[in-house]
Design an enzyme around this catalytic site. Structure first.
Site, PDB file in Angstrom:
ATOM      1  N   LYS A 293       1.092   7.165  -3.636  1.00 16.15           N
ATOM      2  CA  LYS A 293       0.435   6.474  -5.085  1.00 16.15           C
ATOM      3  C   LYS A 293       1.512   6.149  -5.984  1.00 16.15           C
ATOM      4  O   LYS A 293       2.117   6.886  -6.757  1.00 16.15           O
ATOM      5  CB  LYS A 293      -0.604   7.722  -5.453  1.00 16.15           C
ATOM      6  CG  LYS A 293      -1.308   7.053  -6.620  1.00 16.15           C
ATOM      7  CD  LYS A 293      -2.474   8.363  -7.268  1.00 16.15           C
ATOM      8  CE  LYS A 293      -3.473   7.941  -7.995  1.00 16.15           C
ATOM      9  NZ  LYS A 293      -3.019   6.827  -9.071  1.00 16.15           N
TER      10      LYS A 293
ATOM     11  N   PHE B 133      -1.793  -3.546  -0.544  1.00 18.53           N
ATOM     12  CA  PHE B 133      -2.482  -2.507   0.315  1.00 18.53           C
ATOM     13  C   PHE B 133      -3.878  -2.798   0.938  1.00 18.53           C
ATOM     14  O   PHE B 133      -4.267  -2.140   1.772  1.00 18.53           O
ATOM     15  CB  PHE B 133      -2.299  -1.144  -0.202  1.00 18.53           C
ATOM     16  CG  PHE B 133      -3.082  -1.250  -1.858  1.00 18.53           C
ATOM     17  CD1 PHE B 133      -4.569  -1.232  -2.008  1.00 18.53           C
ATOM     18  CD2 PHE B 133      -2.362  -1.016  -2.632  1.00 18.53           C
ATOM     19  CE1 PHE B 133      -5.109  -1.370  -3.099  1.00 18.53           C
ATOM     20  CE2 PHE B 133      -2.965  -1.179  -3.973  1.00 18.53           C
ATOM     21  CZ  PHE B 133      -4.451  -1.199  -4.151  1.00 18.53           C
TER      22      PHE B 133
HETATM   23  P1  ATP Z   1      -4.988   6.991 -11.776  1.00 22.69           P
HETATM   24  O1  ATP Z   1      -5.182   7.051 -13.158  1.00 22.69           O
HETATM   25  O2  ATP Z   1      -5.284   8.211 -11.182  1.00 22.69           O
HETATM   26  O3  ATP Z   1      -4.083   5.934 -11.235  1.00 22.69           O
HETATM   27  P2  ATP Z   1      -7.638   5.301 -11.562  1.00 22.69           P
HETATM   28  O4  ATP Z   1      -8.794   5.492 -12.511  1.00 22.69           O
HETATM   29  O5  ATP Z   1      -6.739   4.211 -12.094  1.00 22.69           O
HETATM   30  O6  ATP Z   1      -6.643   6.687 -11.479  1.00 22.69           O
HETATM   31  P3  ATP Z   1      -8.297   5.423  -8.958  1.00 22.69           P
HETATM   32  O7  ATP Z   1      -8.738   4.647  -7.881  1.00 22.69           O
HETATM   33  O8  ATP Z   1      -8.806   6.603  -9.181  1.00 22.69           O
HETATM   34  O9  ATP Z   1      -7.859   4.696 -10.178  1.00 22.69           O
HETATM   35  O10 ATP Z   1      -6.621   5.809  -8.382  1.00 22.69           O
HETATM   36  C1  ATP Z   1      -6.175   5.010  -7.610  1.00 22.69           C
HETATM   37  C2  ATP Z   1      -5.093   3.988  -8.429  1.00 22.69           C
HETATM   38  O11 ATP Z   1      -3.797   4.114  -7.851  1.00 22.69           O
HETATM   39  C3  ATP Z   1      -5.486   2.562  -8.068  1.00 22.69           C
HETATM   40  O12 ATP Z   1      -6.446   2.111  -9.141  1.00 22.69           O
HETATM   41  C4  ATP Z   1      -4.297   1.788  -8.183  1.00 22.69           C
HETATM   42  O13 ATP Z   1      -3.984   1.301  -9.438  1.00 22.69           O
HETATM   43  C5  ATP Z   1      -3.140   2.776  -7.924  1.00 22.69           C
HETATM   44  N1  ATP Z   1      -2.574   2.919  -6.647  1.00 22.69           N
HETATM   45  C6  ATP Z   1      -1.225   3.092  -6.532  1.00 22.69           C
HETATM   46  N2  ATP Z   1      -0.864   3.295  -5.227  1.00 22.69           N
HETATM   47  C7  ATP Z   1      -1.952   2.849  -4.448  1.00 22.69           C
HETATM   48  C8  ATP Z   1      -2.307   2.500  -3.156  1.00 22.69           C
HETATM   49  N3  ATP Z   1      -1.183   2.828  -2.267  1.00 22.69           N
HETATM   50  N4  ATP Z   1      -3.437   2.058  -2.685  1.00 22.69           N
HETATM   51  C9  ATP Z   1      -4.469   2.129  -3.720  1.00 22.69           C
HETATM   52  N5  ATP Z   1      -4.278   2.391  -4.886  1.00 22.69           N
HETATM   53  C10 ATP Z   1      -2.987   2.782  -5.522  1.00 22.69           C
END
Ligand code: ATP
Length: 563
Positions: A246, A337
């Site tokens: 991540k 990705f």
């Molecule tokens: P967070 O604040 O935890 O990043 P979020 O609300 O922005 O969460 P979520 O879908 O809950 O979004 O968490 C996934 C986020 O992580 C994605 O929106 C993306 O921006 C990021 N990310 C980082 N690495 C990856 C990956 N390998 N695959 C998908 N998303 C990724």
């Protein structure tokens, strides 16, 4: 259609908190709205005048609204301002002041939806000399010809604070009910078009089947659900699952149509100009006449290659000048990705395995420029755990875990993607200030300034918390309860902000500690969440110290430096 009909609906919706009632009210209303007006009506119901993906902004400040109300009502700017600080809501101010006047003017001419939306849209397009006065005149014109209730909703729409509480799910269900399509059909079209107004229009025309992804037009992206450990991710997604680091960067969707590249953020903002190198990489290293790919752009130090946390590249998103220079100073690596569209074909209904294989075929990996994310497909809990530890040691946020045959479904869904991140220890802090809210919360302290202490017991601010405090008593500690505790402790009031004696100790969770010039401690808690009151257990002298905050910051940073 008369705007008044919409206002009656707003009023009815405000009276109920029940989802089913709201849906029924909305569905009955949408059924009656003429086909050619439904798109605008749905925008207004969402507090918008443009599609959600449109870049135009209304951009009308509270100060300008104050002047518009003054012009429309004949009241002096001073008295409008006084009433505003008393009521805390310019919508209510508009109702009160125009109520007096409109009794006289509420005659022949009824405001129409078209007139309201046209005038508000013009606010976004006016340019050049005399713009401010022309904008004020446009809003004043609407206010002058509106009833007191209409004035409230016009003011709030112009200020982009409608707050009628129509969640996307309610809108989706009511469009389905009103048009006879299934909820799934409406949702899928809305995911693709990112525009409930257009969906409602097409549904009324019985043309929903024609909706397809279009490269060049931003879409909603897929999101994840948190899990507490690797084992839980297997329970959610089955075995084997796909694990990826991540990364801590900016989510970008890259669209290519013919030879034209466009970049959008997760919130569908067009950031093509801000990331010229990404445009170049997408053109050079990804094959295909047209595509939509999903990525995380991660900043890195051009000298050392070490990944930079999100906040360092976040400045690139807003930057309007010296873009090339900033791109050299804070370059990004594009980690791709997913792929949602390729050469005329929609890929969202294909399983991840297939999408990923296609991606690997068309993308040339060039480290520090563009590459596919590293992945581990495994059913082995130990290997997955090791991958997680490795990801954290390299300074990443944790893992993204994906079901290998999941379709690409925009939004947060069970059984698609999960995220695994370490939980940082919650901190005990004391409330040193607060702010009154707006609208219904105008008399309630609804955002709280929190502080830790240094070794001498001096209190140093580390952020502001509001999330986690509840509306209803049965759910936990409420805004009202905190207001009751804090009001007797107020020592100073400045507008909506107050300073309070430091007595109320609370526990907050957060996602990260950041350096911050805004707060006296030099740090800010990112996304702080109120967890509980610690009045019984802790006095101010017992709260966490600046040294604790520094230690947590360094642990995070140490992880990053290990990359
Ligand atoms: P967070 O604040 O935890 O990043 P979020 O609300 O922005 O969460 P979520 O879908 O809950 O979004 O968490 C996934 C986020 O992580 C994605 O929106 C993306 O921006 C990021 N990310 C980082 N690495 C990856 C990956 N390998 N695959 C998908 N998303 C990724």
């Amino acid at each position: 259609m008369h705007y008044q009909r919409l206002v009656h609906l707003y009023l009815a919706l405000e009276k109920t908190t029940k989802r089913l009632e709201k849906t029924a009210l909305l569905a009955a209303f949408l059924k009656e709205v003429p086909k050619d007006e439904v798109q605008d009506v749905v925008y207004l119901l969402q507090g918008l005048v443009f599609p959600p993906w449109d870049e135009r902004k209304i951009g009308f400040s509270s100060r300008l609204m104050l002047k518009a109300i003054s012009v429309a009502s004949g009241a002096s700017a001073d008295s409008v301002e006084k009433l505003w600080s008393k009521k805390g809501d310019l919508g209510i101010v508009a109702t009160e002041l125009l109520g007096k006047k409109t009794q006289k003017t509420l005659t022949s001419e009824h405001l129409t939806v078209k007139k309201v939306i046209d005038n508000i849209r013009k606010l976004a397009t006016l340019e050049g000399a005399g713009t401010v006065d022309r904008k004020i005149a446009l809003v004043a014109e609407l206010l002058t010809s509106s009833s007191p209730e209409e004035a409230r909703f016009i003011a709030r729409t112009v200020l982009e604070e409608l707050r009628v509480g129509i969640a996307a799910g309610i809108l989706r269900d009511s469009i389905a009910q009103a048009t006879g399509y299934s909820v799934e059909e409406i949702e899928q079209s809305a995911d693709i078009l990112a525009d409930y107004g257009e969906v409602a229009h097409l549904a009324k025309e019985k043309k929903l089947k024609t909706v397809i992804l279009v490269p060049g037009r931003p879409m909603h992206v897929m999101l994840s659900i948190p899990v507490k450990d690797v084992a839980e991710s297997f329970e959610e997604l089955g075995k084997p699952a796909q694990f990826e680091y991540k990364l801590d960067g900016v989510r970008l969707q890259i669209h290519k149509n013919k030879n034209h590249i466009l970049l959008f953020t997760r919130r569908m903002e067009n950031v093509t100009k801000q990331f010229p190198e990404v445009v170049e990489y997408a053109k050079t290293y990804v094959k295909g006449k047209s595509f939509i790919i999903d990525c995380e752009a991660v900043g890195f130090d051009p000298k050392t290659g070490v990944h930079q946390p999100f906040q360092s590249i976040s400045q690139r998103i807003k930057r309007k000048y010296d873009i090339e220079q900033l791109a050299k100073k804070l370059p990004v690596e594009v980690n791709v990705f997913d792929i949602m569209y390729c050469n005329g074909k929609t890929m969202v209904n294909k399983p991840l395995k297939e999408r990923r294989a296609l991606l690997e075929k068309i993308l040339k990996n060039i480290p520090h420029k563009i590459k596919t994310t590293e992945k581990l497909v495994t059913d082995d809990i130990k290997k997955a755990q090791h991958f997680y530890d490795e990801s954290l040691a390299k300074g990443n946020e944790g893992l993204m875990i994906k079901k290998i045959d999941a379709l690409y479904r925009p939004g947060r869904y069970v059984g698609g993607w999960c995220k695994l991140k370490p939980v940082l220890e919650p901190l005990d802090v004391v409330i040193v200030g607060a702010s009154y809210g707006e609208g219904k919360r105008a008399a309630t302290l609804s955002s709280y300034v929190i502080a830790c202490q240094d070794e001498d017991g001096n209190l140093l601010e580390v952020g502001r918390v509001s999330t986690g405090v509840k509306e209803k008593e049965e759910e936990g500690v409420t805004f009202d309860a905190l207001t009751k505790l804090l009001k007797p402790l107020i020592t100073e009031t400045k507008g909506r902000d107050v300073v309070v004696k430091p007595k109320i100790v609370v526990e907050v969770a957060y996602e990260e500690v950041q350096k911050s010039p805004t707060y006296k401690s030099g740090y800010a808690l990112r996304f702080p969440r109120f967890k509980r009151l610690r009045l019984e257990e802790k006095k101010v002298g017992d709260i966490n110290t600046l040294a604790d905050v520094e230690r947590i910051y360094k642990v995070q940073k140490g992880k990053k430096a290990a990359t």
